[in-house]
Design a protein around this motif. Structure first.
Motif, short mmCIF file in Angstrom:
data_model
loop_
_atom_site.label_atom_id
_atom_site.label_comp_id
_atom_site.label_asym_id
_atom_site.label_seq_id
_atom_site.Cartn_x
_atom_site.Cartn_y
_atom_site.Cartn_z
N ALA A 9 0.84 -1.20 0.00
CA ALA A 9 0.00 0.00 0.00
C ALA A 9 0.87 1.25 0.00
O ALA A 9 0.60 2.22 -0.72
N ALA A 10 1.94 1.24 0.79
CA ALA A 10 2.84 2.39 0.85
C ALA A 10 3.43 2.68 -0.52
O ALA A 10 3.47 3.84 -0.95
N ARG A 11 3.89 1.63 -1.22
CA ARG A 11 4.46 1.83 -2.56
C ARG A 11 3.42 2.42 -3.51
O ARG A 11 3.73 3.31 -4.29
N LEU A 12 2.20 1.92 -3.45
CA LEU A 12 1.15 2.43 -4.33
C LEU A 12 0.78 3.88 -4.01
O LEU A 12 0.40 4.64 -4.90
N LEU A 13 0.88 4.25 -2.73
CA LEU A 13 0.54 5.61 -2.32
C LEU A 13 1.73 6.57 -2.43
O LEU A 13 1.57 7.77 -2.27
N GLY A 14 2.93 6.03 -2.68
CA GLY A 14 4.11 6.87 -2.81
C GLY A 14 4.63 7.40 -1.49
O GLY A 14 5.17 8.50 -1.43
N VAL A 15 4.44 6.62 -0.41
CA VAL A 15 4.92 7.03 0.92
C VAL A 15 5.73 5.89 1.50
O VAL A 15 5.78 4.79 0.96
N SER A 16 6.35 6.13 2.65
CA SER A 16 7.11 5.08 3.32
C SER A 16 6.15 4.12 4.01
O SER A 16 5.00 4.46 4.31
N ALA A 17 6.66 2.92 4.28
CA ALA A 17 5.85 1.94 5.02
C ALA A 17 5.51 2.47 6.41
O ALA A 17 4.41 2.22 6.91
N ALA A 48 -10.22 4.03 -2.24
CA ALA A 48 -10.93 5.20 -1.71
C ALA A 48 -9.97 6.11 -0.95
O ALA A 48 -10.03 7.34 -1.07
N PHE A 49 -9.07 5.51 -0.17
CA PHE A 49 -8.11 6.30 0.59
C PHE A 49 -7.15 7.05 -0.33
O PHE A 49 -6.82 8.21 -0.08
N SER A 50 -6.73 6.41 -1.43
CA SER A 50 -5.81 7.08 -2.36
C SER A 50 -6.48 8.29 -3.00
O SER A 50 -5.85 9.32 -3.21
N VAL A 51 -7.77 8.18 -3.30
CA VAL A 51 -8.52 9.32 -3.85
C VAL A 51 -8.62 10.42 -2.81
O VAL A 51 -8.44 11.60 -3.11
N GLU A 52 -8.89 10.05 -1.56
CA GLU A 52 -8.99 11.03 -0.47
C GLU A 52 -7.68 11.81 -0.31
O GLU A 52 -7.68 13.03 -0.19
N ILE A 53 -6.57 11.10 -0.34
CA ILE A 53 -5.27 11.75 -0.21
C ILE A 53 -5.02 12.70 -1.38
O ILE A 53 -4.56 13.82 -1.21
N ALA A 54 -5.34 12.24 -2.58
CA ALA A 54 -5.11 13.07 -3.77
C ALA A 54 -5.96 14.33 -3.75
O ALA A 54 -5.55 15.37 -4.27
N GLN A 55 -7.14 14.25 -3.15
CA GLN A 55 -8.04 15.40 -3.14
C GLN A 55 -7.83 16.31 -1.95
O GLN A 55 -8.40 17.39 -1.90
N SER A 62 -0.08 24.59 -6.73
CA SER A 62 -0.33 25.61 -7.74
C SER A 62 -1.58 25.20 -8.50
O SER A 62 -2.01 24.05 -8.44
N TYR A 63 -2.15 26.12 -9.20
CA TYR A 63 -3.37 25.84 -9.95
C TYR A 63 -2.99 25.54 -11.39
O TYR A 63 -2.36 26.35 -12.06
N THR A 64 -3.37 24.36 -11.84
CA THR A 64 -3.00 23.91 -13.17
C THR A 64 -4.04 22.92 -13.68
O THR A 64 -4.74 22.30 -12.89
N SER A 65 -4.12 22.78 -14.98
CA SER A 65 -5.03 21.78 -15.55
C SER A 65 -4.36 20.42 -15.66
O SER A 65 -5.03 19.42 -15.92
N ALA A 66 -3.06 20.36 -15.46
CA ALA A 66 -2.34 19.08 -15.51
C ALA A 66 -2.58 18.32 -14.21
O ALA A 66 -2.26 18.80 -13.14
N ARG A 67 -3.18 17.15 -14.32
CA ARG A 67 -3.56 16.40 -13.12
C ARG A 67 -2.50 15.42 -12.63
O ARG A 67 -2.58 14.93 -11.54
N ASN A 68 -1.53 15.13 -13.45
CA ASN A 68 -0.50 14.17 -13.06
C ASN A 68 0.72 14.96 -12.58
O ASN A 68 1.49 15.47 -13.37
N SER A 69 0.86 15.04 -11.29
CA SER A 69 1.88 15.87 -10.67
C SER A 69 2.86 14.98 -9.91
O SER A 69 2.46 14.15 -9.10
#
Length: 129
Positions: A9-17, A48-55, A62-69
C-alpha cells in the motif's frame, strides 16, 4: 477481493511503510489480519483512501489543468546550446523532460533542488500488474 500489505500500500501511495503504518494505526485507513496474521488493506478501501489523499488540499499547490503531478528532486541537468534535459526523481518514478535551455535558466533548475514534473497527455495506457 485483492488485499495489500502495508508495504505494498505504501508503494502504491508513494509514501514510506512507516507513514502507511501510522495512517493505519490512526484509523485513517481500515486494516484487517489475513490468514497469515499480517495486517492488510482491502483494495476497495485502499482505492478510496488514495482518492482522499489526492483530493486533500495542499496549501502550496499551484493551480493547473495538468492532473499528473510528480513532486521530487532534480537529479540531473544537461544543458545544450538551445535545448536542455532535466531529470527528476519523484519517489520510485524517474521523469526526464526535454525543454529549452532558456526555460531551465529562468526556473533556476539545479541538481538537488525540489521541483515538480507535471504531465498532461491525451493518451494514457494502463497495464495490469
Amino acid at each position: 477481493m485483492q488485499s495489500y500489505t502495508i508495504g505494498q500500500a505504501a508503494r502504491l501511495l508513494g509514501v514510506s511503510a512507516d507513514t502507511a503504518r501510522r495512517w493505519a494505526d490512526a484509523g485513517r485507513v481500515a486494516t484487517h489480519r489475513d490468514e497469515s496474521g499480517r495486517r492488510v488493506i482491502d483494495g476497495t478501501s485502499l482505492a478510496a483512501f488514495s482518492v482522499e489523499i489526492a483530493q486533500s488540499e495542499d496549501e502550496d499547490a499551484s493551480y493547473t489543468s495538468a492532473r499528473n503531478s510528480f513532486p521530487g528532486i532534480v537529479t540531473d541537468v544537461k544543458l545544450g546550446d538551445v535545448a536542455a534535459q532535466v531529470t527528476i526523481q519523484a519517489g520510485p518514478h524517474r521523469l526526464v523532460s526535454l525543454l529549452t535551455r532558456e526555460a531551465v535558466e529562468e526556473l533556476g533548475l539545479e541538481v538537488g533542488m525540489q521541483a515538480t514534473a507535471r504531465v498532461k497527455s491525451t493518451s494514457v495506457h494502463i497495464d495490469r500488474t
